[in-house]
Design an enzyme around this catalytic site. Structure first.
Site, PDB file in Angstrom:
ATOM      1  N   GLY A 139     -15.779  53.832 -10.348  1.00  0.00           N
ATOM      2  CA  GLY A 139     -16.249  55.175 -10.076  1.00  0.00           C
ATOM      3  C   GLY A 139     -17.528  55.461 -10.833  1.00  0.00           C
ATOM      4  O   GLY A 139     -18.509  55.967 -10.296  1.00  0.00           O
ATOM      5  N   GLU A 183     -19.853  53.884 -18.418  1.00  0.00           N
ATOM      6  CA  GLU A 183     -20.441  54.590 -19.558  1.00  0.00           C
ATOM      7  C   GLU A 183     -21.467  53.800 -20.345  1.00  0.00           C
ATOM      8  O   GLU A 183     -21.585  53.981 -21.561  1.00  0.00           O
ATOM      9  CB  GLU A 183     -19.320  55.016 -20.504  1.00  0.00           C
ATOM     10  CG  GLU A 183     -18.581  53.882 -21.209  1.00  0.00           C
ATOM     11  CD  GLU A 183     -17.366  53.365 -20.491  1.00  0.00           C
ATOM     12  OE1 GLU A 183     -16.522  52.698 -21.122  1.00  0.00           O
ATOM     13  OE2 GLU A 183     -17.239  53.636 -19.274  1.00  0.00           O
ATOM     14  N   ASN A 184     -22.255  52.939 -19.721  1.00  0.00           N
ATOM     15  CA  ASN A 184     -23.273  52.200 -20.462  1.00  0.00           C
ATOM     16  C   ASN A 184     -24.016  53.138 -21.415  1.00  0.00           C
ATOM     17  O   ASN A 184     -24.420  54.233 -21.035  1.00  0.00           O
ATOM     18  CB  ASN A 184     -24.291  51.579 -19.497  1.00  0.00           C
ATOM     19  CG  ASN A 184     -23.635  50.864 -18.341  1.00  0.00           C
ATOM     20  OD1 ASN A 184     -22.838  49.972 -18.533  1.00  0.00           O
ATOM     21  ND2 ASN A 184     -23.970  51.288 -17.139  1.00  0.00           N
ATOM     22  N   GLU A 188     -17.660  60.286 -18.544  1.00  0.00           N
ATOM     23  CA  GLU A 188     -18.597  59.244 -18.981  1.00  0.00           C
ATOM     24  C   GLU A 188     -19.429  59.692 -20.183  1.00  0.00           C
ATOM     25  O   GLU A 188     -19.742  58.875 -21.067  1.00  0.00           O
ATOM     26  CB  GLU A 188     -19.510  58.843 -17.824  1.00  0.00           C
ATOM     27  CG  GLU A 188     -18.787  58.350 -16.592  1.00  0.00           C
ATOM     28  CD  GLU A 188     -17.815  57.216 -16.873  1.00  0.00           C
ATOM     29  OE1 GLU A 188     -18.074  56.396 -17.779  1.00  0.00           O
ATOM     30  OE2 GLU A 188     -16.775  57.155 -16.192  1.00  0.00           O
ATOM     31  N   HIS A 218     -17.479  59.323 -23.256  1.00  0.00           N
ATOM     32  CA  HIS A 218     -17.456  57.916 -23.668  1.00  0.00           C
ATOM     33  C   HIS A 218     -18.609  57.570 -24.624  1.00  0.00           C
ATOM     34  O   HIS A 218     -18.509  56.585 -25.366  1.00  0.00           O
ATOM     35  CB  HIS A 218     -17.595  57.008 -22.448  1.00  0.00           C
ATOM     36  CG  HIS A 218     -16.295  56.549 -21.873  1.00  0.00           C
ATOM     37  ND1 HIS A 218     -15.282  56.003 -22.629  1.00  0.00           N
ATOM     38  CD2 HIS A 218     -15.857  56.517 -20.577  1.00  0.00           C
ATOM     39  CE1 HIS A 218     -14.283  55.659 -21.831  1.00  0.00           C
ATOM     40  NE2 HIS A 218     -14.592  55.968 -20.584  1.00  0.00           N
TER      41      HIS A 218
END
Length: 866
Positions: free
Chosen positions: A275, A278-279, A312, A315
């Site tokens: 989906g 979270e880079n 995200e 994160h």
């Protein structure tokens, strides 16, 4: 990472797994990475230097590498540079660099030239396409950074990164750091883009994107924020920017730690398996979960987009700033992001009722925890297949539910202080579960460690059986806990009889403030003020099932208006589980459903409608279905009539949600001819004029019309898809509605269409999964899947696509089909889809058990309705 649609796990029938942990002894400190992707050839060249620290003298260094072709490799240590020999192990996904002269303990530098593949499997550094052109994008979690660059690809090996890319002159590049330079060359028609050194982070958080991306710019608290997309979709990025700005501001204050990665890019990617991901500083998304039409979007989409963005961004603290030491503690990332995501949205859009969202998430996790084949929150993993399978509702929703329970017990502010202290203590480092609960116990002064240990390391969830008696104006309450199994004939593991959880039991009588008792033993007794049945999960913050006597269930239902909305969701959800488990007769649930049919909370109606529909397919026999459908029409039809069809676009979200759910229940499950005709009329109007149906009703209208639709309507839906590529919500409304046509010829067309090049590989599993979920199409869909299995596995990949199809098989309800599925996968094992297969089969068996156990009680109940 945000999961999407279906989750699956690890097949016991597969060949033995090979552990892929590195031997240790060498620690990376800094990577200098250069990439030169060739989009036309679907390849890339790479060059890297890894500064490392060697613990003991050695002649070899082992790191991860997969699908990499090595050029020259040298190792420099103690002033001596040596060329290394490379030995690869494809099964273990490792490369061993060996030199002749011993490397001394201390600093060293590994220099590598290599080439790789821009694959079509949506993992590592891969190829995507849109608008007649190609893109290079990345998805490194969990173990695919090794496909982009040789690396120490384990979360505990955090390092800093310098990244640069040489790309076509007409393209742009995005990565984790802010852009520091953009120089022509070194080759004709190229330019090289370099990015700032990142803070310490794990390899799975590296982001690489190349194409003609354009961005909408903003910021919050001095942090630059951009929402990026392909050029044709920039107009759909404004809502996401507003959400991200609010959320960064909120989390900066809530965590008392400023956003740690300098800048934040959020990028919509045309082809993306998860989906969202979270880079650090460069979050990637599926387009449908980021892009919002400012004029025609539904409230469900806006809520979903904002929620995934919040997950995200959370994160960036939980997972990126503080990272789990190993994947068995992935719940420290995913569960915390799930829990935290509701908080900024509750402050920003209180009308979205994020407390109900949290309750629904807990109900999702409890449904999985009712299975014998569930797992503990912390589960030992070593291989990529095992790692990928723990990205499931146990890591996400169960952890979030447990955190909500503990937060309610210790208090919101002490809990926030504990979270902040934990993040500060382990910033830019790694942590394990014990690190979290030890710090929380210290800060809050409450036994958080005792509670969390029992929920993190034990499998399943407790059912609290409640018995009451009233005397002298007070109620004596006895609560007994026991691990809950959702199938009455389930063979319980021997260990389950001794399972005991430490948990706060928070209860309330109508109109009274909640009180909490800490339960540590199998049985717990207390005295509650006032007479009556106390609701034993006040505000639905507890992670457990509640079992009341049947008469108490109906008493609570009759006074449901005195319960909070979230408590009503829990009441109907828990009672359905008691029916599935054979603890109560089905009439208790259906009588409760009738009592709450007019409830004004969409979450309650959503849950009831799904269960009422399940009874119609799993329990009602052919000669009973007409009477049962008549009962549904009699109980729920007047409610829909009072709400009206199609309603106004200005109606509040709650009314819109209930109207959509009741339309589907009456038009599909109950075969209400009038509702079906109204849905077809509305669908035709919507095809001609998008303003004819409120956005929040459009999906339900299209699907209900499809259930009785003919080829002409199907062709109209299909014709809309190429026109809707630029507006993801509209595209998926029509694409997924194809799965609701019942005509066998149209079912076959949809199955063939799902595997055509007209459907992205990321979307095919969900379309086939929807067909597997519909009684009218599931047999044809399963026959198609078996017949096309080699093509499915090749096109969709066993890592991302196939597990979704395996999980959807749980919609069947016959032992013959369970045996067929089991036999098929014995011949065609899929290691990444394993516990998902176990759970699908268990769900089938549970459905069969429901029919067998509840058939006679249902017959008695149905006779009493006449």
């Amino acid at each position: 990472m945000r999961r999407l649609l279906f989750v699956a796990f690890a097949l016991l029938l597969a060949s033995p797994a090979v552990a892929q942990r590195l031997p240790g002894g060498v620690t990376p400190e800094h990577y200098t990475l250069w990439f030169a992707p060739d989009l036309d050839k679907a390849t890339f060249r790479g060059r890297e230097t890894i500064r490392v620290r060697v613990d003991q003298p050695t002649t070899s260094i082992t790191l991860h590498a997969a699908e990499i072709t090595f050029g020259e490799v040298t190792i420099t240590a103690g002033g001596d540079t040596q060329r290394a020999r490379v030995t690869t192990d494809a099964k273990a996904e490792t490369a061993r660099f060996t030199v002749d002269r011993t490397l001394p303990a201390g600093p060293a530098a590994i220099a590598v030239t290599y080439s790789g593949i821009l694959n079509d499997k949506l993992r590592g550094f891969y190829l995507s396409s849109a608008n007649g052109r190609k893109y290079a994008v990345s998805q490194m979690e969990a173990t695919d950074a090794r496909r982009a660059f040789p690396s120490f690809d384990e979360p505990a090996y955090k390092a800093t990164f310098d990244i640069s890319l040489t790309i076509a002159a007409s393209d742009t590049a995005l990565s984790n750091g802010r852009q520091t330079s953009d120089m022509p060359g070194p080759e004709p028609g190229t330019h090289t883009v370099a990015f700032a050194t990142t803070p310490k982070m794990s390899t799975y958080l590296v982001a690489l994107l190349v194409g003609d991306f354009v961005c909408r710019e903003g910021g919050a608290d001095g942090v630059p924020i951009r929402i990026c997309s392909t050029p044709d979709k920039r107009a759909l990025t404004a809502f996401a920017l507003s959400a991200a700005e609010q959320q960064v501001t909120f989390f900066n204050r809530y965590f008392d730690i400023k956003y740690p990665f300098g800048k934040l890019d959020i990028i919509a990617v045309p082809d993306f398996a998860a989906g969202a991901m979270e880079n650090a500083g460069a979050i990637t998304f599926r387009e449908r979960l980021l892009l919002v039409d400012p004029e025609r979007s539904s409230v469900d989409l806006r809520k979903s987009v904002a929620s995934v963005i919040a997950h995200e961004i959370a994160h960036q603290w939980f997972g990126d700033l503080v990272t789990m030491k190993w994947w068995d503690d992935i719940w420290l990332n995913e569960g915390f992001a799930t829990w935290a995501a509701n908080k900024p949205l509750a402050a920003w859009k209180p009308e979205w009722r994020m407390d109900l969202n949290a309750t629904e998430e807990t109900q999702t996790a409890l449904g999985l925890d009712a299975l014998r084949s569930t797992r503990a929150i912390r589960t030992r993993v070593s291989t990529p297949d095992e790692i990928n399978e723990v990205f499931d509702p146990i890591a996400y929703e169960k952890t979030s539910g447990v955190l909500n329970m503990i937060e309610a017990f210790v208090g919101a502010e002490p809990f926030r202080q504990g979270v902040s202290s934990y993040l500060k203590k382990y910033s830019f480092g790694n942590a394990a579960g014990e690190d979290f609960w030890t710090e929380m116990t210290r800060v809050t002064g409450k036994p958080v460690d005792q509670i969390m240990k029992t929920f993190v390391d034990q499998t399943g969830a407790p059912a609290l059986s409640v018995r009451t008696s009233c005397s002298a104006g007070a109620t004596d309450v006895t609560v007994t806990q026991q691990r809950f199994f959702g199938t009455p004939d389930a063979t319980a593991p021997a260990s389950s009889s001794s399972q005991v959880w430490t948990l706060p039991v928070c209860y309330a009588q109508p109109g009274q403030a909640p009180r909490c008792e800490l339960m540590k033993d199998t049985t717990h007794a207390f005295r509650a003020p006032g007479c009556g049945v106390p609701f034993i999960n006040a505000e639905s913050r507890g992670y457990y099932f509640s079992e009341y006597a049947p008469e108490a269930v109906l008493a609570l239902g009759r006074t449901a208006r005195s319960l909070k909305s979230s408590e009503r969701v829990t009441l109907v959800g828990d009672e359905w589980r008691m029916i599935r488990a054979g603890r109560h007769d089905i009439g208790t649930y259906l009588d409760l459903a009738a009592v709450v049919a007019a409830d004004d909370t969409p979450s309650v109606i959503d849950d009831v409608a799904a269960r009422v529909a399940a009874v119609g397919t799993a329990v009602a026999d052919g000669n009973q279905r007409a009477a049962y459908k008549a009962w549904i029409r009699a109980r729920f039809g007047p409610v829909l009539e009072s709400l009206g069809l199609p309603g106004r676009a200005t109606d509040d979200d709650g009314v819109q949600g209930r109207r959509a759910t009741l339309l589907a229940l009456l038009g599909d499950t109950a075969d209400d001819a009038g509702v079906q005709q109204r849905a077809r009329t509305l669908a035709q109007a919507y095809l001609d004029d998008r303003s004819a149906v409120p956005p929040s009703m459009a999906t339900a209208v299209l699907r209900t019309a499809a259930a009785g639709g003919d080829r002409a309507l199907y062709d109209r839906y299909l014709a809309e898809l190429p026109k809707m590529r630029g507006t993801p919500e509209e595209y998926y409304r029509f694409l997924n509605a194809l799965a609701f046509f019942r005509d066998p010829a149209l079912v076959t067309r949809t199955l063939e269409y799902a595997l055509s090049t007209d459907v992205r590989s990321q979307d095919a599993p969900s379309l086939i999964g929807l067909l597997l979920a519909q009684p009218a199409s599931q047999e044809a869909a399963w026959a198609f899947a078996k017949d096309r299995w080699p093509q499915l596995t090749e096109r969709l990949g066993v890592f991302q696509g196939v597990p979704g199809i395996v999980g959807a098989l749980g919609g069947f309800c016959s032992m013959e089909r369970a045996a067929d599925i089991r036999a098929f996968f014995a011949r065609n094992p899929v290691p990444p889809a394993a516990r998902g297969l176990q759970q699908a089969i268990e769900r089938i068996e549970s459905c069969v058990s429901l029919d067998q156990r509840q058939s006679a009680p249902f017959t008695r109940w149905l006779s009493a309705q006449r």
